[in-house]
Write a protein that holds these residues in place. Structure first.
Motif, PDB file in Angstrom:
ATOM      1  N   LEU A   1     -41.972 -42.186   2.324  1.00 42.81           N
ATOM      2  CA  LEU A   1     -42.245 -40.821   2.801  1.00 42.81           C
ATOM      3  C   LEU A   1     -43.154 -40.919   4.016  1.00 42.81           C
ATOM      4  CD1 LEU A   1     -41.997 -37.747   2.366  1.00 42.81           C
ATOM      5  CD2 LEU A   1     -44.058 -37.878   0.946  1.00 42.81           C
ATOM      6  N   ILE A   2     -42.654 -40.456   5.140  1.00 42.47           N
ATOM      7  CA  ILE A   2     -43.460 -40.502   6.363  1.00 42.47           C
ATOM      8  C   ILE A   2     -43.652 -39.068   6.850  1.00 42.47           C
ATOM      9  CG2 ILE A   2     -43.660 -41.445   8.691  1.00 42.47           C
ATOM     10  CD1 ILE A   2     -41.788 -43.706   7.823  1.00 42.47           C
ATOM     11  N   VAL A   3     -44.829 -38.538   6.565  1.00 44.81           N
ATOM     12  CA  VAL A   3     -45.154 -37.170   6.949  1.00 44.81           C
ATOM     13  C   VAL A   3     -46.677 -37.053   6.948  1.00 44.81           C
ATOM     14  CG1 VAL A   3     -44.871 -36.375   4.546  1.00 44.81           C
ATOM     15  CG2 VAL A   3     -44.751 -34.711   6.369  1.00 44.81           C
ATOM     16  N   PRO A   4     -47.268 -36.356   7.935  1.00 52.07           N
ATOM     17  CA  PRO A   4     -48.732 -36.272   7.939  1.00 52.07           C
ATOM     18  C   PRO A   4     -49.261 -35.454   6.762  1.00 52.07           C
ATOM     19  CG  PRO A   4     -47.793 -34.940   9.705  1.00 52.07           C
ATOM     20  CD  PRO A   4     -46.657 -35.694   9.091  1.00 52.07           C
ATOM     21  N   LEU A   5     -50.465 -35.790   6.359  1.00 56.74           N
ATOM     22  CA  LEU A   5     -51.093 -35.162   5.191  1.00 56.74           C
ATOM     23  C   LEU A   5     -51.026 -33.630   5.240  1.00 56.74           C
ATOM     24  CD1 LEU A   5     -52.907 -35.414   2.649  1.00 56.74           C
ATOM     25  CD2 LEU A   5     -54.876 -35.517   4.183  1.00 56.74           C
ATOM     26  N   HIS A   6     -51.371 -33.058   6.410  1.00 55.03           N
ATOM     27  CA  HIS A   6     -51.471 -31.594   6.470  1.00 55.03           C
ATOM     28  C   HIS A   6     -50.110 -30.908   6.397  1.00 55.03           C
ATOM     29  CE1 HIS A   6     -50.721 -32.492  10.743  1.00 55.03           C
ATOM     30  NE2 HIS A   6     -50.370 -31.229  10.905  1.00 55.03           N
ATOM     31  N   ARG A   7     -49.035 -31.692   6.496  1.00 57.86           N
ATOM     32  CA  ARG A   7     -47.694 -31.092   6.382  1.00 57.86           C
ATOM     33  C   ARG A   7     -46.951 -31.598   5.154  1.00 57.86           C
ATOM     34  NH1 ARG A   7     -45.611 -32.161  12.066  1.00 57.86           N
ATOM     35  NH2 ARG A   7     -46.973 -30.929  13.361  1.00 57.86           N
ATOM     36  N   THR A   8     -47.680 -32.150   4.185  1.00 56.38           N
ATOM     37  CA  THR A   8     -47.026 -32.683   2.980  1.00 56.38           C
ATOM     38  C   THR A   8     -47.004 -31.615   1.893  1.00 56.38           C
ATOM     39  OG1 THR A   8     -47.906 -34.878   3.512  1.00 56.38           O
ATOM     40  CG2 THR A   8     -47.006 -34.570   1.299  1.00 56.38           C
ATOM     41  N   PRO A   9     -45.838 -31.054   1.589  1.00 54.16           N
ATOM     42  CA  PRO A   9     -45.776 -30.055   0.521  1.00 54.16           C
ATOM     43  C   PRO A   9     -46.092 -30.703  -0.825  1.00 54.16           C
ATOM     44  CG  PRO A   9     -43.709 -30.132   1.766  1.00 54.16           C
ATOM     45  CD  PRO A   9     -44.519 -31.319   2.173  1.00 54.16           C
ATOM     46  N   GLU A  10     -46.653 -29.915  -1.733  1.00 57.00           N
ATOM     47  CA  GLU A  10     -47.028 -30.455  -3.040  1.00 57.00           C
ATOM     48  C   GLU A  10     -45.830 -31.117  -3.734  1.00 57.00           C
ATOM     49  OE1 GLU A  10     -48.794 -27.690  -5.754  1.00 57.00           O
ATOM     50  OE2 GLU A  10     -49.054 -29.218  -7.303  1.00 57.00           O
ATOM     51  N   GLU A  11     -44.679 -30.481  -3.600  1.00 57.57           N
ATOM     52  CA  GLU A  11     -43.478 -31.008  -4.263  1.00 57.57           C
ATOM     53  C   GLU A  11     -43.145 -32.430  -3.778  1.00 57.57           C
ATOM     54  OE1 GLU A  11     -38.978 -29.568  -4.092  1.00 57.57           O
ATOM     55  OE2 GLU A  11     -40.386 -27.950  -4.493  1.00 57.57           O
ATOM     56  N   GLN A  12     -43.265 -32.636  -2.453  1.00 54.87           N
ATOM     57  CA  GLN A  12     -42.959 -33.970  -1.897  1.00 54.87           C
ATOM     58  C   GLN A  12     -43.999 -34.988  -2.343  1.00 54.87           C
ATOM     59  OE1 GLN A  12     -42.602 -34.087   2.369  1.00 54.87           O
ATOM     60  NE2 GLN A  12     -40.403 -33.816   2.292  1.00 54.87           N
ATOM     61  N   TYR A  13     -45.256 -34.558  -2.389  1.00 52.39           N
ATOM     62  CA  TYR A  13     -46.326 -35.451  -2.841  1.00 52.39           C
ATOM     63  C   TYR A  13     -46.090 -35.865  -4.292  1.00 52.39           C
ATOM     64  CZ  TYR A  13     -50.997 -36.666  -4.561  1.00 52.39           C
ATOM     65  OH  TYR A  13     -52.049 -37.285  -5.176  1.00 52.39           O
ATOM     66  N   ARG A  14     -45.769 -34.899  -5.146  1.00 51.08           N
ATOM     67  CA  ARG A  14     -45.536 -35.208  -6.570  1.00 51.08           C
ATOM     68  C   ARG A  14     -44.317 -36.119  -6.737  1.00 51.08           C
ATOM     69  NH1 ARG A  14     -50.071 -34.833  -9.101  1.00 51.08           N
ATOM     70  NH2 ARG A  14     -51.175 -33.000  -8.373  1.00 51.08           N
TER      71      ARG A  14
ATOM     72  N   ASN B   1     -49.381 -41.092   9.388  1.00 48.86           N
ATOM     73  CA  ASN B   1     -48.407 -40.254   8.676  1.00 48.86           C
ATOM     74  C   ASN B   1     -47.912 -40.840   7.352  1.00 48.86           C
ATOM     75  OD1 ASN B   1     -48.613 -38.507  10.839  1.00 48.86           O
ATOM     76  ND2 ASN B   1     -46.804 -39.320  11.864  1.00 48.86           N
ATOM     77  N   HIS B   2     -48.703 -41.715   6.766  1.00 46.80           N
ATOM     78  CA  HIS B   2     -48.292 -42.356   5.504  1.00 46.80           C
ATOM     79  C   HIS B   2     -49.210 -41.979   4.333  1.00 46.80           C
ATOM     80  CE1 HIS B   2     -45.605 -44.827   7.906  1.00 46.80           C
ATOM     81  NE2 HIS B   2     -45.212 -45.501   6.853  1.00 46.80           N
ATOM     82  N   GLU B   3     -49.906 -40.838   4.418  1.00 46.48           N
ATOM     83  CA  GLU B   3     -50.950 -40.566   3.421  1.00 46.48           C
ATOM     84  C   GLU B   3     -50.421 -40.562   1.985  1.00 46.48           C
ATOM     85  OE1 GLU B   3     -50.651 -39.008   6.306  1.00 46.48           O
ATOM     86  OE2 GLU B   3     -52.608 -39.108   7.296  1.00 46.48           O
ATOM     87  N   ALA B   4     -49.323 -39.890   1.729  1.00 50.48           N
ATOM     88  CA  ALA B   4     -48.825 -39.797   0.345  1.00 50.48           C
ATOM     89  C   ALA B   4     -48.360 -41.154  -0.171  1.00 50.48           C
ATOM     90  CB  ALA B   4     -47.682 -38.783   0.255  1.00 50.48           C
ATOM     91  N   ILE B   5     -47.571 -41.852   0.619  1.00 52.15           N
ATOM     92  CA  ILE B   5     -47.058 -43.148   0.145  1.00 52.15           C
ATOM     93  C   ILE B   5     -48.196 -44.174   0.068  1.00 52.15           C
ATOM     94  CG2 ILE B   5     -46.312 -43.997   2.430  1.00 52.15           C
ATOM     95  CD1 ILE B   5     -44.260 -44.496  -0.726  1.00 52.15           C
TER      96      ILE B   5
END
Ligand code: NAP
Length: 248
Positions: A87-100, A144-148
């Motif tokens: 998952l490559i997306v910046p923290l401030h644009r990471t929806p909760e659903e994608q994070y989970r 842009n890798h905060e979640a992963i």
């Protein structure tokens, strides 16, 4: 003696490279996917177990291990946990659903699969070896890798702690931390080849990785050649996390 290995995410890029490599070395395979059609495409003949299930749930992971024990009479001697996502997306644009979803695919799956496998090994008084998959993003800040990065850093903690807890039971737990592996899952990053040179230039060794690079490292960690190694996270990243590339 033929050794048995459970490979999760077996129909994915890395899982497929690993199952080919271990099959060639004579391992007996249990191959896991959530999609039975994808499993059938692997076609390893009658000796392989094809297990359909979702190892990101506790129940799914336990079911897979139970099926191995029912078939072989013991848990697999090796676990290669290749299931996961990118998952490559910046923290401030990471929806909760994608994070989970990212945590479920990468962290929950590793936690539940390792737990179910170790429980079975303890029950059967059997040692073994497991390899999990982290990422360079857990070891060095990558934009842009905060979640992963969160999920994979936790996977590394899981590997080290489990290695400490179960070493005295003859169970080894390690992980690899790959840089970018070109595979169907990452193909879009190459933008039809336009980004290929730029991506390769980020790596001190001058190229991006292949799923074979990562599978080779996993196979070695699973082998008896690595029998005095546990609790380690092996970077497989062309030098990315260890050195600063020359900027021209
Ligand atoms: N490719 C890279 O550049 C790269 C870099 C660093 C780390 N990694 C890690 O390496 C591993 C393999 O990556 P890959 O490139 O081979 O990716 P891939 O081709 O997408 O394979 C990963 C497999 O994981 C399974 N999976 C995905 N989400 C899941 C979920 N929620 N629950 C259970 N299974 C799930 C899928 O199997 P089914 O759909 O068949 O069930 C999928 O085929 C992953 O852990 C990834 O994070 C990859």
């Amino acid at each position: 003696m033929t050794k048995t290995v459970l490979i999760t995410g077996a129909a994915g890029g890395l899982g497929h490279s690993l199952e080919q490599r271990l099959s060639d070395k004579g391992w007996q395979l249990a191959l896991v996917s959530r999609d039975s059609d994808r499993l059938q495409s692997l076609d390893r003949g009658g000796t392989a177990l094809y297990l359909t299930g979702d190892v990101s749930t506790a129940q799914g992971a336990e079911q897979i291990i139970t099926e191995c024990v029912e078939r072989w009479g013991h848990p697999p001697e090796a676990l290669a946990h290749c299931a996961g996502s990118t998952l490559i997306v910046p923290l401030h644009r990471t929806p909760e659903e994608q994070y989970r979803a990212c945590l479920a695919a990468n962290l929950d799956s590793a936690f539940y699969t390792l737990k179910a496998w170790i429980q079975a090994c303890l029950h059967h008084k059997q040692g073994g070896t497991a390899v999990l998959v982290s990422s360079v993003a857990a070891r060095i800040g990558v934009i842009n890798h905060e979640a992963i990065a969160t999920a994979k850093a936790a996977v590394e903690g899981l590997a080290r702690s489990a290695a400490a807890t179960y070493a005295s039971h003859g169970i080894r737990v390690n992980a690899i931390a790959p840089g970018l592996l070109r595979s169907p899952a990452t193909e879009r990053l190459f933008m039809g080849g336009k980004a290929e040179a730029q991506i390769a230039a980020q790596y001190p060794l001058g190229r991006y990785g292949s799923t074979e690079d990562a599978a080779a490292a996993m196979a070695w960690l699973l082998s008896d050649e690595a029998q005095w190694i546990t609790g380690q996270i092996l970077p497989v990243d062309g030098g990315f996390s260890a050195s600063r590339p020359l900027v021209r």
